[in-house]
Design an enzyme around this catalytic site. Structure first.
Site, PDB file in Angstrom:
ATOM      1  N   CYS A  76       0.847  -1.197   0.000  1.00 57.78           N
ATOM      2  CA  CYS A  76       0.000   0.000   0.000  1.00 57.78           C
ATOM      3  C   CYS A  76       0.886   1.252   0.000  1.00 57.78           C
ATOM      4  O   CYS A  76       1.544   1.545  -0.989  1.00 57.78           O
ATOM      5  CB  CYS A  76      -0.973  -0.034   1.171  1.00 57.78           C
ATOM      6  SG  CYS A  76      -2.400   1.048   0.968  1.00 57.78           S
ATOM      7  N   GLU A 117      -0.833  -8.920   4.760  1.00 53.93           N
ATOM      8  CA  GLU A 117      -0.685  -9.062   6.210  1.00 53.93           C
ATOM      9  C   GLU A 117      -2.019  -9.038   6.934  1.00 53.93           C
ATOM     10  O   GLU A 117      -2.108  -9.423   8.116  1.00 53.93           O
ATOM     11  CB  GLU A 117       0.254  -7.970   6.754  1.00 53.93           C
ATOM     12  CG  GLU A 117      -0.358  -6.606   6.960  1.00 53.93           C
ATOM     13  CD  GLU A 117      -0.559  -5.775   5.693  1.00 53.93           C
ATOM     14  OE1 GLU A 117      -0.885  -4.583   5.816  1.00 53.93           O
ATOM     15  OE2 GLU A 117      -0.383  -6.319   4.579  1.00 53.93           O
ATOM     16  N   HIS A 167      -3.377  -5.826   0.913  1.00 52.36           N
ATOM     17  CA  HIS A 167      -2.713  -6.063   2.195  1.00 52.36           C
ATOM     18  C   HIS A 167      -2.657  -7.550   2.552  1.00 52.36           C
ATOM     19  O   HIS A 167      -3.547  -8.060   3.231  1.00 52.36           O
ATOM     20  CB  HIS A 167      -3.465  -5.325   3.306  1.00 52.36           C
ATOM     21  CG  HIS A 167      -3.297  -3.853   3.301  1.00 52.36           C
ATOM     22  ND1 HIS A 167      -2.328  -3.201   4.044  1.00 52.36           N
ATOM     23  CD2 HIS A 167      -3.980  -2.876   2.646  1.00 52.36           C
ATOM     24  CE1 HIS A 167      -2.422  -1.896   3.851  1.00 52.36           C
ATOM     25  NE2 HIS A 167      -3.415  -1.666   3.002  1.00 52.36           N
TER      26      HIS A 167
END
Length: 231
Positions: A86, A198, A196
């Site tokens: 990002c 994660e 994302h």
């Protein structure tokens, strides 16, 4: 293996990245402040999402000049694994580690939602645990995720197999050229992506499709260093 998670003023996904490494692959991981001038102790560097320096001027444009970025460039040149997520992707393009730029979303609004991605290149250190053409579910959260490059650069990205992820089918949420969601450098050791991973490492989060990015990095490092890969 040892990971660094770079922290800028305004980073807000640093804890997510730290926990993803800690919980999914159990490797050493440390926060590294933006003023750091030595990353030699780390094997992989994560540049997390957020709003570095408040996104003033342009996303990533100020962070690009932080002292730590000189070390990120050196690490990339040394072949270490660099993943920008990002705002981290935006920073890597501003630093010249990846081509192109991220612009305002077509709808001029911040978007936060689950998104289907196509794995275009599974031959990188970050994607070897996926299948080429596989569809995965990874969330996005950005206002300036519209990836753009000129025609010549796009042709080079395609020719060099540097397009790592695309938004699947007609789901392109931000207007990115050629539905691009993530790219690599020519060498393949630097990847930037707007979604994302994660935030997708456990089914409790809605998807665990991001977990294999971290296991891929670990496996690549072990292969590179001649270490046995755990089953």
């Amino acid at each position: 293996m040892k990971f660094a998670v770079i922290v800028f003023p305004g980073s807000n996904c640093d804890i997510d990245c730290f926990k993803a490494v800690e919980d999914t692959i159990g490797q050493q991981v440390e926060y590294v402040w933006h003023t750091a001038t030595d990353l030699s102790a780390y094997d992989a560097i994560l540049v997390p999402g957020g709003f570095s320096y408040g996104d003033y001027l342009r996303c990533g444009a100020i962070a690009r000049f932080a002292p730590v970025m000189n070390e990120v460039v050196k690490a990339a040149e040394a072949g270490k694994f660099i993943l920008g997520i990002c705002n981290g992707f935006q920073i890597l393009t501003e630093a010249g580690l990846l081509p192109g730029a991220l612009r305002r979303n077509n709808g001029m609004k911040f978007i936060c939602q689950q998104t289907q991605l196509e794995v275009v290149n599974n031959a990188t250190a970050f994607t070897s645990q996926y299948s080429a053409g596989e569809m995965i579910d990874i969330p996005i959260a950005h206002g300036e995720g519209n990836y753009y490059c000129d025609d010549e650069t796009l042709a080079q990205l395609k020719a060099n197999n540097q397009i790592v992820f695309r938004y699947a089918g007609d789901t392109n949420p931000n207007g990115s050229i050629d539905n691009i969601a993530g790219i690599s450098n020519e060498r393949g050791n630097v990847v930037g992506m707007m979604p994302h991973p994660e935030r997708a490492v456990d089914q409790l989060l809605g998807s665990e499709d991001g977990k294999r990015m971290f296991t891929s990095i670990l496996n690549a490092w072990r292969e590179q260093n001649g270490a046995a890969v755990n089953s």
